[in-house]
Design a protein around this motif. Structure first.
Motif, PDB file in Angstrom:
ATOM      1  N   ILE A 142       9.878  98.624  81.302  1.00  0.00           N
ATOM      2  CA  ILE A 142      10.731  97.505  80.866  1.00  0.00           C
ATOM      3  C   ILE A 142      10.642  97.331  79.349  1.00  0.00           C
ATOM      4  CG2 ILE A 142      10.798  96.056  82.923  1.00  0.00           C
ATOM      5  CD1 ILE A 142       8.577  94.353  81.403  1.00  0.00           C
ATOM      6  N   GLU A 143      11.675  96.693  78.840  1.00  0.00           N
ATOM      7  CA  GLU A 143      11.706  96.233  77.453  1.00  0.00           C
ATOM      8  C   GLU A 143      11.434  94.746  77.493  1.00  0.00           C
ATOM      9  OE1 GLU A 143      12.297  99.061  74.853  1.00  0.00           O
ATOM     10  OE2 GLU A 143      13.116  97.137  74.117  1.00  0.00           O
ATOM     11  N   LEU A 144      10.422  94.303  76.769  1.00  0.00           N
ATOM     12  CA  LEU A 144      10.148  92.872  76.702  1.00  0.00           C
ATOM     13  C   LEU A 144       9.915  92.521  75.240  1.00  0.00           C
ATOM     14  CD1 LEU A 144       9.964  90.813  78.994  1.00  0.00           C
ATOM     15  CD2 LEU A 144       7.516  91.297  79.170  1.00  0.00           C
ATOM     16  N   PHE A 145      10.720  91.666  74.702  1.00  0.00           N
ATOM     17  CA  PHE A 145      10.582  91.249  73.305  1.00  0.00           C
ATOM     18  C   PHE A 145      10.510  92.458  72.368  1.00  0.00           C
ATOM     19  CE2 PHE A 145       8.102  87.973  75.800  1.00  0.00           C
ATOM     20  CZ  PHE A 145       9.165  87.084  75.881  1.00  0.00           C
TER      21      PHE A 145
ATOM     22  N   PRO B 243       7.610  86.805  68.925  1.00  0.00           N
ATOM     23  CA  PRO B 243       8.010  86.138  70.177  1.00  0.00           C
ATOM     24  C   PRO B 243       7.075  84.986  70.567  1.00  0.00           C
ATOM     25  CG  PRO B 243       8.220  88.506  70.396  1.00  0.00           C
ATOM     26  CD  PRO B 243       7.571  88.272  69.071  1.00  0.00           C
ATOM     27  N   LEU B 244       7.690  83.870  70.946  1.00  0.00           N
ATOM     28  CA  LEU B 244       6.944  82.665  71.338  1.00  0.00           C
ATOM     29  C   LEU B 244       7.313  82.291  72.774  1.00  0.00           C
ATOM     30  CD1 LEU B 244       5.140  80.256  70.296  1.00  0.00           C
ATOM     31  CD2 LEU B 244       7.281  79.052  69.868  1.00  0.00           C
ATOM     32  N   LEU B 245       6.297  82.011  73.589  1.00  0.00           N
ATOM     33  CA  LEU B 245       6.546  81.602  74.973  1.00  0.00           C
ATOM     34  C   LEU B 245       5.894  80.246  75.231  1.00  0.00           C
ATOM     35  CD1 LEU B 245       5.791  84.932  75.043  1.00  0.00           C
ATOM     36  CD2 LEU B 245       6.527  84.591  77.382  1.00  0.00           C
TER      37      LEU B 245
ATOM     38  N   VAL C  78      12.289  78.883  71.766  1.00  0.00           N
ATOM     39  CA  VAL C  78      11.298  79.844  72.270  1.00  0.00           C
ATOM     40  C   VAL C  78      12.008  81.103  72.757  1.00  0.00           C
ATOM     41  CG1 VAL C  78       9.765  77.953  72.986  1.00  0.00           C
ATOM     42  CG2 VAL C  78      11.210  79.101  74.689  1.00  0.00           C
ATOM     43  N   ASP C  79      11.251  82.178  72.816  1.00  0.00           N
ATOM     44  CA  ASP C  79      11.813  83.458  73.275  1.00  0.00           C
ATOM     45  C   ASP C  79      11.566  83.689  74.755  1.00  0.00           C
ATOM     46  OD1 ASP C  79      12.457  84.688  70.520  1.00  0.00           O
ATOM     47  OD2 ASP C  79      10.391  83.978  70.338  1.00  0.00           O
ATOM     48  N   GLY C  80      10.555  82.979  75.303  1.00  0.00           N
ATOM     49  CA  GLY C  80      10.217  83.217  76.699  1.00  0.00           C
ATOM     50  C   GLY C  80       9.753  81.954  77.394  1.00  0.00           C
TER      51      GLY C  80
ATOM     52  N   LYS D  38      13.699  85.141  77.841  1.00  0.00           N
ATOM     53  CA  LYS D  38      13.110  85.901  78.946  1.00  0.00           C
ATOM     54  C   LYS D  38      12.376  84.935  79.864  1.00  0.00           C
ATOM     55  CE  LYS D  38      14.067  90.125  77.603  1.00  0.00           C
ATOM     56  NZ  LYS D  38      15.033  90.933  78.376  1.00  0.00           N
ATOM     57  N   VAL D  39      12.299  85.288  81.130  1.00  0.00           N
ATOM     58  CA  VAL D  39      11.577  84.432  82.077  1.00  0.00           C
ATOM     59  C   VAL D  39      10.473  85.253  82.756  1.00  0.00           C
ATOM     60  CG1 VAL D  39      11.727  82.948  84.102  1.00  0.00           C
ATOM     61  CG2 VAL D  39      13.630  83.013  82.471  1.00  0.00           C
ATOM     62  N   ILE D  40       9.252  84.762  82.582  1.00  0.00           N
ATOM     63  CA  ILE D  40       8.084  85.394  83.195  1.00  0.00           C
ATOM     64  C   ILE D  40       7.535  84.418  84.218  1.00  0.00           C
ATOM     65  CG2 ILE D  40       5.670  85.996  82.678  1.00  0.00           C
ATOM     66  CD1 ILE D  40       6.687  87.106  80.025  1.00  0.00           C
ATOM     67  N   VAL D  41       6.943  84.945  85.294  1.00  0.00           N
ATOM     68  CA  VAL D  41       6.382  84.050  86.314  1.00  0.00           C
ATOM     69  C   VAL D  41       4.987  84.530  86.690  1.00  0.00           C
ATOM     70  CG1 VAL D  41       7.419  85.355  88.243  1.00  0.00           C
ATOM     71  CG2 VAL D  41       6.872  82.938  88.550  1.00  0.00           C
TER      72      VAL D  41
END
Ligand SMILES: Cc1cc2nc3c(=O)[nH]c(=O)nc-3n(C[C@H](O)[C@H](O)[C@H](O)COP(=O)(O)O)c2cc1C
Length: 409
Positions: A87-90, A273-275, A293-295, A328-331
């Motif tokens: 995957i590509e993340l940030f 990137p800021l989450l 925020v980015d995430g 982006k959404v992370i869980v």
């Protein structure tokens, strides 16, 4: 999993020529196997600190129940031989859509485990988030995971966030790719297992604690080799390496949840990137997007903060809908297999993270345990995609499914 370590080929324990990875795969095929072994090697206060949750721990159980209830419908007669989990993340490429959640003082369960997990994450090329309250300093861990290192910060309001901004600066200097601000701990929580074990500042070991250390020789050896876990990140602010003084600093200085104005100030200063971590309501996700925020890191802290919080997987779809691609959404919370990661993708996550399994892995097996957990998740993600007939991660996002717990707002 890589073809190189052969973890895809089952082999017998002690089979001549079997690699260590093959042996581990056979002896510890699930996170639960690692958890059981960890429990037998770690003093009770250390195991309970990691394993436990808030109140009656129904929140911990709910995460699992919610994930188990999600059904995915396979498509057959599809050639999935060329599938990729990258995957590509940030702006960075990772090996798979999963990573390691931040865990403060998890080194109570295994002294020095942050370094083991960082090395494993770098080798597996998955994101690794170091907690500000971890037992190891930013400067010591970042070089072990140069391609995958992220940093998490709680709120240190004193002196206009002096310590928080300074740790942010140190994380930037050390090369952290992303900063994670945790908002889900506005007040301290109550974890009955920790109270029963006397886990408080100052720590007062009773006879039972001393006995459980005395009967955990593997853990005790790790302690002698690696030193007593302490909040290394705070040493510059305390001016001491004394465990009690550092714990006192954490107890005194970490307080409250960030306000949106405060997050905006971190946004201004942090150019990478800021989450925001601990989001469970779509409106909070919308506020986070508004401050840039980015995430969005959807999490109920693994059931460790608010016992009544919904399973994070159950609020995920509403948050993904609200965010609508603007971040982006992370869980995380309760992910115990690669199949859970695929469930999270299906419900709209860009990636799913996991915490406790990495601690169980290291506590069970030493440094190899972290790599084993990463391999296990990577293999299971591939297996799940293959079983489901998904040739790409995007195809996994369109599978037919049932999600009975989905929360509507
Ligand atoms: C021992 C332990 C310590 C944790 N410390 C932190 C922390 O310092 N900061 C934070 O944002 N989350 C912390 N968490 C929560 C994790 O980041 C993550 O949300 C949670 O572990 C996910 O659930 P899982 O363990 O079921 O995968 C901690 C979790 C554990 C188990």
């Amino acid at each position: 999993m890589s073809a190189k370590n052969g973890a895809g080929t089952p082999q017998g324990w002690g089979h001549v020529g079997a690699t260590r990875a093959q042996v581990l795969r056979r002896r510890f095929p699930t996170v639960d196997d690692l958890r059981l072994r960890a429990r037998s090697r770690v003093p009770q206060f250390g195991f309970d600190f990691v394993d436990g949750g808030a109140g009656g721990e129904t929140g911990v159980a709910r995460n699992r129940q919610a994930l188990d209830a999600i059904e995915l419908v396979p498509r057959y007669c599809v050639d999935t031989s060329g599938l990729s989990t990258q995957i590509e993340l940030f702006g960075r490429t990772y090996a798979a859509p999963f990573g390691v959640s931040p865990m403060g003082m998890a080194s109570l369960a295994w002294p020095g485990l942050e370094a083991d997990i960082a090395v494993a994450a770098q080798a597996a090329r998955i994101p690794f988030v170091l907690a500000c309250v971890s037992g190891a300093a930013i400067e010591r861990i970042a070089p072990l995971a140069p391609d995958v290192f992220w940093f998490q910060l709680y709120r240190f309001p004193k002196d206009d966030h002096a310590a928080g901004f300074d740790m942010m600066r140190r994380a930037e200097q050390a090369g952290a790719h992303a900063l994670v601000l945790t908002v889900d701990s506005p007040v301290r929580t109550k974890r009955p297992r920790d109270l029963r074990n006397g886990m408080m500042v100052p720590f007062r070991p009773d006879l039972r604690t001393i006995w459980s250390v005395a009967t955990s020789p593997h853990w005790f050896r790790a302690l002698l080799q690696r030193g007593t876990p302490r909040f290394e990140n705070f040493e510059p602010y305390v001016g001491s390496q004394n465990v009690g003084a550092l714990a006192g600093f954490a107890q005194r200085e970490i307080s409250g949840a960030y306000t949106w104005e405060e997050i905006a100030r971190f946004r201004d200063r942090w150019k990478r990137p800021l989450l925001v971590k601990g989001i469970l309501h779509p409106q909070d996700a919308a506020e986070a997007v508004k401050v840039g925020v980015d995430g969005i890191y959807v999490s109920n802290h693994g059931g460790r903060q608010l016992e009544a919080a919904p399973a994070s997987i159950d609020v995920l779809p509403a948050i993904v809908a609200e965010v609508a691609g603007r971040a982006k959404v992370i869980v995380d919370s309760g992910m115990r297999s690669g199949l859970d990661v695929v469930r999270a993708l299906r419900l709209g996550a860009d990636a799913a993270f996991t915490g406790r399994p990495f601690v169980y892995g290291v506590a069970a097996l030493g440094a190899d345990g972290a790599r084993h957990v990463a391999d296990m998740f990577l293999e299971e993600i591939r297996l799940a995609l293959g079983q489901l007939g998904a040739r790409t991660l995007d195809e996994a996002r369109t599978l037919a499914m049932r999600h009975p717990g989905a929360m509507r707002f």
